[in-house]
Scaffold this motif. Structure first.
Motif, PDB file in Angstrom:
ATOM      1  N   THR A  19      36.787  41.503  43.314  1.00 42.12           N
ATOM      2  CA  THR A  19      36.256  40.196  42.903  1.00 42.12           C
ATOM      3  C   THR A  19      34.774  40.094  43.236  1.00 42.12           C
ATOM      4  OG1 THR A  19      38.416  39.170  43.210  1.00 42.12           O
ATOM      5  CG2 THR A  19      36.517  37.699  43.170  1.00 42.12           C
ATOM      6  N   VAL A  23      31.685  39.547  40.578  1.00 39.43           N
ATOM      7  CA  VAL A  23      30.964  38.273  40.601  1.00 39.43           C
ATOM      8  C   VAL A  23      29.544  38.407  41.146  1.00 39.43           C
ATOM      9  CG1 VAL A  23      30.966  35.922  41.558  1.00 39.43           C
ATOM     10  CG2 VAL A  23      33.090  36.935  40.735  1.00 39.43           C
ATOM     11  N   TRP A  62      32.916  30.581  28.352  1.00 41.84           N
ATOM     12  CA  TRP A  62      34.134  30.618  29.166  1.00 41.84           C
ATOM     13  C   TRP A  62      34.109  31.823  30.097  1.00 41.84           C
ATOM     14  CZ3 TRP A  62      38.307  33.996  29.617  1.00 41.84           C
ATOM     15  CH2 TRP A  62      39.409  33.496  30.321  1.00 41.84           C
ATOM     16  N   ALA A  65      31.556  31.281  32.831  1.00 41.96           N
ATOM     17  CA  ALA A  65      32.081  30.389  33.866  1.00 41.96           C
ATOM     18  C   ALA A  65      33.061  31.141  34.762  1.00 41.96           C
ATOM     19  CB  ALA A  65      32.754  29.175  33.231  1.00 41.96           C
ATOM     20  N   LEU A  66      33.890  31.968  34.162  1.00 42.24           N
ATOM     21  CA  LEU A  66      34.855  32.761  34.929  1.00 42.24           C
ATOM     22  C   LEU A  66      34.135  33.721  35.872  1.00 42.24           C
ATOM     23  CD1 LEU A  66      37.852  33.726  35.358  1.00 42.24           C
ATOM     24  CD2 LEU A  66      37.357  35.430  33.607  1.00 42.24           C
ATOM     25  N   SER A  68      31.222  33.591  37.083  1.00 38.38           N
ATOM     26  CA  SER A  68      30.343  32.978  38.079  1.00 38.38           C
ATOM     27  C   SER A  68      31.150  32.278  39.170  1.00 38.38           C
ATOM     28  CB  SER A  68      29.387  31.989  37.408  1.00 38.38           C
ATOM     29  OG  SER A  68      30.106  30.893  36.880  1.00 38.38           O
ATOM     30  N   CYS A  69      32.451  32.318  39.055  1.00 35.09           N
ATOM     31  CA  CYS A  69      33.325  31.638  40.019  1.00 35.09           C
ATOM     32  C   CYS A  69      34.168  32.669  40.770  1.00 35.09           C
ATOM     33  CB  CYS A  69      34.230  30.655  39.275  1.00 35.09           C
ATOM     34  SG  CYS A  69      35.504  29.903  40.312  1.00 35.09           S
ATOM     35  N   TRP A  71      36.489  32.219  42.956  1.00 29.32           N
ATOM     36  CA  TRP A  71      37.901  31.829  43.019  1.00 29.32           C
ATOM     37  C   TRP A  71      38.608  32.117  41.694  1.00 29.32           C
ATOM     38  CZ3 TRP A  71      38.672  31.290  47.889  1.00 29.32           C
ATOM     39  CH2 TRP A  71      37.668  30.756  48.694  1.00 29.32           C
ATOM     40  N   CYS A  72      37.951  31.801  40.582  1.00 29.08           N
ATOM     41  CA  CYS A  72      38.549  32.017  39.256  1.00 29.08           C
ATOM     42  C   CYS A  72      38.736  33.503  38.981  1.00 29.08           C
ATOM     43  CB  CYS A  72      37.662  31.413  38.173  1.00 29.08           C
ATOM     44  SG  CYS A  72      37.271  29.680  38.413  1.00 29.08           S
ATOM     45  N   THR A  73      37.703  34.278  39.238  1.00 29.88           N
ATOM     46  CA  THR A  73      37.784  35.721  39.009  1.00 29.88           C
ATOM     47  C   THR A  73      38.837  36.341  39.912  1.00 29.88           C
ATOM     48  OG1 THR A  73      35.451  35.768  38.371  1.00 29.88           O
ATOM     49  CG2 THR A  73      36.441  37.860  38.962  1.00 29.88           C
ATOM     50  N   ILE A  75      41.674  35.174  40.885  1.00 32.18           N
ATOM     51  CA  ILE A  75      43.017  34.999  40.316  1.00 32.18           C
ATOM     52  C   ILE A  75      43.300  36.089  39.292  1.00 32.18           C
ATOM     53  CG2 ILE A  75      44.415  33.523  38.801  1.00 32.18           C
ATOM     54  CD1 ILE A  75      44.296  32.382  41.556  1.00 32.18           C
ATOM     55  N   TRP A  76      42.355  36.303  38.374  1.00 31.00           N
ATOM     56  CA  TRP A  76      42.563  37.289  37.309  1.00 31.00           C
ATOM     57  C   TRP A  76      42.572  38.712  37.850  1.00 31.00           C
ATOM     58  CZ3 TRP A  76      44.718  35.698  33.100  1.00 31.00           C
ATOM     59  CH2 TRP A  76      44.574  34.372  32.747  1.00 31.00           C
TER      60      TRP A  76
END
Length: 118
Positions: A19, A23, A62, A65-66, A68-69, A71-73, A75-76
């Motif tokens: 991650t 990021v 989208w 945004a993914l 740059s985050c 936490w979001c990245t 998860i994936w």
């Protein structure tokens, strides 16, 4: 689904490192750049600072945004590595071990650097 505590910790370290790689790290800037716009701004000292912000619209926005985050990245990345565990186990183990060791090394280095600053 059976996972030991050791594998859970190794998996978590691998997710952490991959991650951060996606990021923040400079070597993966080429992955992020199609989804980001650069903005320059002068700070109080007159130096130019460059900021990366996700594109405004669409799929690129989208993805920006993914990416740059953290936490979001994360998860994936977790989902991807978890699926790799079941569908490509021969690749999963070496990839996860290398990422976990790199993640632990990054944490140790960060801790050492924090102790050297006075």
């Amino acid at each position: 689904m059976d996972i030991s505590w050791l594998e859970y910790i190794i998996f978590s370290m691998a997710v952490f490192r991959l991650t951060r790689l996606l990021v923040y790290d400079q070597i993966t800037e080429w992955i992020r750049s199609p989804f980001m716009d650069e903005y320059e701004e002068k700070n109080d000292e007159g130096k130019t600072e460059v900021y990366l912000l996700p594109k405004e619209e669409g799929l690129r926005g989208w993805m920006g945004a993914l990416l740059s985050c953290f936490w979001c990245t994360g998860i994936w990345v977790s989902i991807g590595l978890f699926l790799m565990r079941y569908y490509i186990p021969v690749l999963y183990k070496p990839v996860v071990i290398v990422l976990a060791v790199a993640g632990l090394a990054a944490l140790v280095e960060t801790w050492i650097q924090s102790k050297n600053i006075e």
